[in-house]
Design a protein around this motif. Structure first.
Motif, short mmCIF file in Angstrom:
data_model
loop_
_atom_site.label_atom_id
_atom_site.label_comp_id
_atom_site.label_asym_id
_atom_site.label_seq_id
_atom_site.Cartn_x
_atom_site.Cartn_y
_atom_site.Cartn_z
N ALA A 48 -3.99 1.99 5.82
CA ALA A 48 -3.73 3.36 5.39
C ALA A 48 -5.08 4.04 5.21
CB ALA A 48 -2.93 3.39 4.09
N PHE A 49 -5.21 5.27 5.69
CA PHE A 49 -6.51 5.93 5.77
C PHE A 49 -6.61 7.06 4.73
CE2 PHE A 49 -5.25 4.41 10.01
CZ PHE A 49 -6.26 3.47 10.22
N TYR A 50 -7.69 7.01 3.95
CA TYR A 50 -7.93 8.01 2.90
C TYR A 50 -9.39 8.46 3.03
CZ TYR A 50 -3.73 5.82 0.99
OH TYR A 50 -2.47 5.30 0.82
N GLY A 51 -9.64 9.48 3.86
CA GLY A 51 -11.01 9.93 4.06
C GLY A 51 -11.85 8.82 4.67
N ASP A 52 -12.94 8.46 3.98
CA ASP A 52 -13.82 7.42 4.51
C ASP A 52 -13.41 6.02 4.03
OD1 ASP A 52 -14.51 7.59 1.86
OD2 ASP A 52 -16.68 7.69 2.19
N GLU A 53 -12.29 5.94 3.33
CA GLU A 53 -11.83 4.63 2.84
C GLU A 53 -10.54 4.24 3.55
OE1 GLU A 53 -11.83 2.85 -1.45
OE2 GLU A 53 -9.95 3.97 -1.24
N THR A 54 -10.48 2.98 3.98
CA THR A 54 -9.27 2.41 4.57
C THR A 54 -8.75 1.32 3.64
OG1 THR A 54 -10.03 2.84 6.82
CG2 THR A 54 -8.28 1.22 6.54
N MET A 55 -7.47 1.42 3.32
CA MET A 55 -6.80 0.39 2.53
C MET A 55 -5.98 -0.48 3.49
SD MET A 55 -7.57 1.21 -0.71
CE MET A 55 -6.27 0.80 -1.87
N LEU A 56 -6.24 -1.77 3.49
CA LEU A 56 -5.56 -2.67 4.41
C LEU A 56 -4.69 -3.65 3.63
CD1 LEU A 56 -5.16 -3.78 7.31
CD2 LEU A 56 -7.09 -5.32 6.84
N SER A 91 2.96 -10.27 0.75
CA SER A 91 1.56 -9.93 1.01
C SER A 91 0.65 -11.03 0.50
CB SER A 91 1.20 -8.60 0.33
OG SER A 91 1.22 -8.75 -1.07
N ILE A 92 -0.57 -11.03 1.00
CA ILE A 92 -1.58 -11.95 0.47
C ILE A 92 -1.73 -11.72 -1.03
CG2 ILE A 92 -4.05 -12.45 0.45
CD1 ILE A 92 -4.09 -12.17 3.45
N GLY A 93 -1.70 -10.45 -1.43
CA GLY A 93 -1.81 -10.15 -2.86
C GLY A 93 -0.70 -10.78 -3.67
N LYS A 94 0.56 -10.60 -3.25
CA LYS A 94 1.68 -11.18 -3.98
C LYS A 94 1.61 -12.70 -4.00
CE LYS A 94 5.90 -9.80 -4.02
NZ LYS A 94 7.29 -9.43 -3.63
N PHE A 95 1.21 -13.29 -2.90
CA PHE A 95 1.08 -14.75 -2.83
C PHE A 95 0.10 -15.25 -3.90
CE2 PHE A 95 -0.57 -18.75 -1.22
CZ PHE A 95 0.56 -19.40 -0.75
N ASN A 96 -0.94 -14.47 -4.15
CA ASN A 96 -1.96 -14.85 -5.12
C ASN A 96 -1.71 -14.27 -6.51
OD1 ASN A 96 -3.59 -16.45 -3.38
ND2 ASN A 96 -4.44 -14.59 -2.46
N PHE A 101 -2.50 -5.62 -4.68
CA PHE A 101 -3.79 -5.85 -4.04
C PHE A 101 -3.82 -5.30 -2.62
CE2 PHE A 101 -6.38 -8.46 -1.19
CZ PHE A 101 -7.62 -8.30 -1.77
N ARG A 102 -4.92 -4.57 -2.29
CA ARG A 102 -5.21 -4.14 -0.92
C ARG A 102 -6.69 -4.37 -0.68
NH1 ARG A 102 -0.62 -3.35 -2.19
NH2 ARG A 102 0.81 -1.67 -1.61
N TYR A 103 -7.05 -4.64 0.56
CA TYR A 103 -8.46 -4.68 0.92
C TYR A 103 -8.97 -3.25 1.07
CZ TYR A 103 -7.60 -9.60 2.06
OH TYR A 103 -7.26 -10.94 2.00
N LYS A 104 -10.12 -2.94 0.46
CA LYS A 104 -10.73 -1.62 0.54
C LYS A 104 -11.94 -1.70 1.46
CE LYS A 104 -9.30 -0.27 -4.13
NZ LYS A 104 -9.75 0.21 -5.47
N ILE A 105 -11.93 -0.87 2.50
CA ILE A 105 -12.94 -0.97 3.55
C ILE A 105 -13.57 0.40 3.80
CG2 ILE A 105 -13.33 -1.61 5.97
CD1 ILE A 105 -10.72 -3.36 5.67
N HIS A 106 -14.91 0.42 3.81
CA HIS A 106 -15.63 1.68 4.02
C HIS A 106 -16.56 1.64 5.22
CE1 HIS A 106 -14.66 1.41 -0.31
NE2 HIS A 106 -14.45 2.72 -0.22
#
Length: 213
Positions: A48-56, A91-96, A101-106
């Protein structure tokens, strides 16, 4: 279909890794999929794209064809989506134990580091879970071990009631009748939908007369 630049880079990083583990990229479904004798295992990548940040978000799960061939007769999924339905998905987040949880990527460097983390998760935990989870005994246990609590291995709890009952019946679970009673009451409370309840009862009748032979 048109891929975003982010998705193109993501797949370039991850495809060699998943390919070594017999997973094929299905870009139109935003996932890697490995077919098995029982169904398939898959890893779904949702940016999901939010400006210069991508949440994966990374979801993974499996399909047991025997369970789904029964379940999809009674669920309200559109016919085109039925062959792709997962039996388990989380999700990986739920498993853990991290619900949101989402990966935040810039940057490309952060994308590369995220891919390294994803690969490490599947090597250390994810692939082993998927390999074991597709079998009927495992599905019966994962879906039904705590019938009065939400199941972490599915998002749609109403579908859990259907698939849990089917897995129990196919696995000859001696608690089948108790599970039917529990899920019937939970479905009534959750949906308040007579149409849904009718479908559920039709499935129960079907399973009571079902023979895998």
């Amino acid at each position: 279909m048109t891929l975003s630049p982010f998705e193109t880079n993501l797949y370039q990083y991850l495809t060699p890794f998943f390919g070594r583990h017999a997973y094929t990229l299905l870009p139109e479904r935003k996932q890697y999929r490995r077919f098995t004798d029982l169904g398939f295992q898959n890893v779904i990548l949702s940016p999901a794209f939010y400006g210069d940040e991508t949440m994966l978000e990374v979801n993974f799960g499996c399909r047991n064809n025997q369970v789904e061939q029964i379940a999809q007769q009674f669920l309200n999924n559109l016919p085109d989506y039925r062959p792709d339905a997962n039996t388990l998905i989380l999700s990986i987040g739920k498993f853990n134990g991290l619900q949101y949880f989402r990966y935040k990527i810039h940057s490309d460097e952060e994308l590369h580091a995220t891919c390294d983390q994803i690969e490490a998760f599947f090597v250390q935990q994810g692939f082993d879970f998927l390999e074991s989870a597709t079998t009927l005994p495992a599905l019966d246990r994962l879906l039904n071990q705590r019938p009065d609590e939400p199941c972490q291995y599915v998002y749609n709890q109403a579908h859990r009631f259907y698939k849990g009952i089917i897995a129990a019946r196919l696995n000859q679970n001696p608690q089948f009748d108790e599970l039917v009673a529990s899920y019937r009451q939970l479905l009534i409370r959750q949906t308040q939908n007579p149409h849904e309840q009718l479908h559920f009862e039709r499935m129960i009748t079907y399973l009571q007369h079902y023979s895998p032979n």
